[in-house]
Design a protein around this motif. Sequence first.
Motif, PDB file in Angstrom:
ATOM      1  N   PRO C 222       0.756  -1.143  -0.207  1.00  0.00           N
ATOM      2  CA  PRO C 222       0.286  -0.242  -0.391  1.00  0.00           C
ATOM      3  C   PRO C 222       1.134   1.180  -0.089  1.00  0.00           C
ATOM      4  N   LYS C 263      -7.092   2.169  -1.619  1.00  0.00           N
ATOM      5  CA  LYS C 263      -7.959   1.794  -2.260  1.00  0.00           C
ATOM      6  C   LYS C 263      -7.855   1.597  -3.413  1.00  0.00           C
ATOM      7  N   LEU C 265      -4.895  -0.494  -3.744  1.00  0.00           N
ATOM      8  CA  LEU C 265      -4.577  -1.868  -2.810  1.00  0.00           C
ATOM      9  C   LEU C 265      -5.492  -3.104  -3.333  1.00  0.00           C
ATOM     10  N   CYS C 266      -6.615  -2.528  -3.099  1.00  0.00           N
ATOM     11  CA  CYS C 266      -8.325  -3.497  -3.167  1.00  0.00           C
ATOM     12  C   CYS C 266      -8.057  -3.338  -4.356  1.00  0.00           C
ATOM     13  N   GLU C 267      -7.935  -2.866  -5.441  1.00  0.00           N
ATOM     14  CA  GLU C 267      -8.269  -2.880  -6.855  1.00  0.00           C
ATOM     15  C   GLU C 267      -7.142  -3.437  -7.378  1.00  0.00           C
ATOM     16  N   GLN C 268      -6.251  -3.703  -7.179  1.00  0.00           N
ATOM     17  CA  GLN C 268      -5.052  -4.528  -7.853  1.00  0.00           C
ATOM     18  C   GLN C 268      -5.275  -6.156  -7.314  1.00  0.00           C
ATOM     19  N   VAL C 269      -5.672  -6.411  -6.091  1.00  0.00           N
ATOM     20  CA  VAL C 269      -6.087  -7.690  -5.431  1.00  0.00           C
ATOM     21  C   VAL C 269      -7.254  -8.297  -6.923  1.00  0.00           C
ATOM     22  N   GLU C 270      -8.501  -7.332  -6.032  1.00  0.00           N
ATOM     23  CA  GLU C 270      -8.770  -7.785  -7.136  1.00  0.00           C
ATOM     24  C   GLU C 270      -8.603  -8.104  -8.667  1.00  0.00           C
ATOM     25  N   LEU C 283       1.836  -9.287   0.695  1.00  0.00           N
ATOM     26  CA  LEU C 283       1.307  -7.534   1.177  1.00  0.00           C
ATOM     27  C   LEU C 283       2.410  -7.259   2.165  1.00  0.00           C
ATOM     28  N   ILE C 295      -6.554  -3.706   5.943  1.00  0.00           N
ATOM     29  CA  ILE C 295      -6.248  -3.759   4.274  1.00  0.00           C
ATOM     30  C   ILE C 295      -7.181  -5.461   3.766  1.00  0.00           C
ATOM     31  N   ARG C 298     -10.745  -5.314   3.921  1.00  0.00           N
ATOM     32  CA  ARG C 298     -11.546  -4.802   3.018  1.00  0.00           C
ATOM     33  C   ARG C 298     -11.076  -5.090   1.562  1.00  0.00           C
ATOM     34  N   ALA C 299      -9.937  -5.932   1.430  1.00  0.00           N
ATOM     35  CA  ALA C 299      -9.198  -6.107  -0.051  1.00  0.00           C
ATOM     36  C   ALA C 299     -10.144  -7.508  -0.711  1.00  0.00           C
TER      37      ALA C 299
END
Lengths: 222, 142, 307
Positions: C222, C263, C265-270, C283, C295, C298-299
């Motif tokens: 992140p 935010k 990072l969450c998009e990256q995980v998806e 991570l 984190i 939320r991910a």
Amino acid sequence: MITAQRKPMEEIFQSVERFGKILLLGCNECVTVCHAGGRKEVAMLASALRMGRLKQGSPLAVDELTLERQCDPEYAEELALAIDKYDAVCSMACGCGVQTIAGRYQGLPVLPMVNTTFMGASERQGVWAERCAGCGDCVLGLTGGICPVARCSKRLFNGPCGGSSKGKCEISPEVDCAWQLIWDRLKQLGQTELYTRIMEPKDWRTARDGGPRRIVREDMAI
Amino acid sequence: MSDFDPVVVVFACDYCAYTAADVAGRMGLSYPPGVRVLRVPCAGKVEPMYLMNALQMGADGVLVAGCQVGDCHFKSGNLRAAARVKRVQELLEEIGIGGQRVAMAHMSAGQGAVFAQAATEFSQQIAEMGPNPIKQGARRAA
Amino acid sequence: MKSDSNLERVLAAGHFAVTGELGPPRGANLETIKEKAAHLKGMVDAVNVTDNQTAVVRMASWAVSLVIKEMGLEPNYQMVCRDRNRLAMQSDILGASALGITTMLCLSGDHPSFGDHPQAANVHDIDSIQLIKMVSTMCEQGRFLSGGEIDTPPHMFVGAAANPFGDPFELRALRLAKKVAAGADFIQTQCIYDFPRFTEFMRQAHDMGLTEKTKILAGVTPLKSAGMARYMANKVPGMSVPAEVVKRIADQPKDKQAEEGIKLLCEQVEQLKTIPGVAGVHLMAIEWEHRVPEIVERAGLLPRPQL
């Protein structure tokens, strides 16, 4: 060739502090080629020492001599007749030369005036770079003629670390990534399959890790 | 400082500074009497030892005068000279003699005034630095 | 199963794995380890314990690994080739395994010139690929590097690092292949911000059949601030941070930048979940362990499987 660089003057002045008459001894081999300890550098340092000591009010007598090769006992012998005149010999040869002189003239201080730096090649006039680590088991035939031991900062045998960036090593933008060079050359030679083999751990016994090394050629040693 | 007239050796390139010194003379431009001009075939002929020898023999300052950058008759003699002067400056600084006792100047053959000015200014700079300290040291030791 | 590694079980069961990271303290201080580890407990499947990271002296990675193991976390014991020769490495591996460390990561190590002891000799007796092979041979054949027999062989789930953003790019998948051939069971990558390049790397790895043979965990970090984004973009060798990523964080007011980083990072995980061959994420929340629970929540990475 063996490369060297003159020591800082402060260190040199300190090392000759207690002497009144020295022999400044150059070498006509590697240190002449890399402008560290040949005739010209002997003259420069002699002059610097004389002036520096004059300024300090304690003159130093400096005789200058440059041997054909300081690391051979035959040439070291040339000093035998005159050596007693001096308080010390200040050698501008590499560490091999310093030790040859010190070994021959046991009772006399023999001091290094240069730092022996690396085995290297001339990249262009005035620029030298490390090329060989003397590991005793050459792998250049497997690595496109570029040495991973001497030229990779981590002496990696199986390719570039993650720090290789745009052809440069992570330690400095001045340092080429050896593995980038190796890879480029292997491609040029059509030998990329050499990269795909895992290179096994090196046997460092042939290097310094096996203890001080020596070569004896029976046919020559008679 | 006024009564100290320093001995300044100028190594002057035959293709520019030496002629410029001549021009200065013909133009009636004066420079300090302690300035001694030595002709060399190119500034690049001036080895570091020339500078050291001059100082060791008692000069208070040494000026190397070569052609303008880009105008060397031998392509890069003036650049080599400048690089060597820098190296000698570092050494002189290290041994306590003072790096500023040697310097490099660039000029063309017709620039008599530039020569006179360079020689005068350098001589003044050396006068401010005082005599070559090896002379006093030698007296002390004697 | 070749080891008692929780990470191995999670990956073998086909779960999308999550590993975290914990940097040992610069002192003989157990409290900060325990505090950092407490934030990670239950949030990740294994925790990388760094080994004199960035060539700065810290508590031994095996010691910190044991501390967090006692707390019920699984350490991923990192070992670099910079500080030890083959004797020290093998003896440490035996000790670690005997004391219950089951997962390890083999690395070259940052050069000492980056660290707090730039005067140090750097060992590099063997390189990271040779280390992977050495551990694998110790575990699977019960033999030391010398060929000598080990009376009770260690058991390790063996990991390696990959940096898809190092140069030359065409070597990156080939180097991964060498690590896999040497015996790497899993791979953790450098932090990913440059998705086109990572996707291409994964395509090559996939085409070479490497994703069948090893489990690749994609590195994510992140971005806590625009300053950090710029630092990562400009100062870290072998890191690729696209300008639009830096801009996205920098466009936020200072107090919203960390939030934007999470935010992102969450998009990256998806996005990573959709790339073939990505078996999980690693991570690296650098000095941000206390934000890890939020984190991973939320991910969408919770709950972690209990196997």
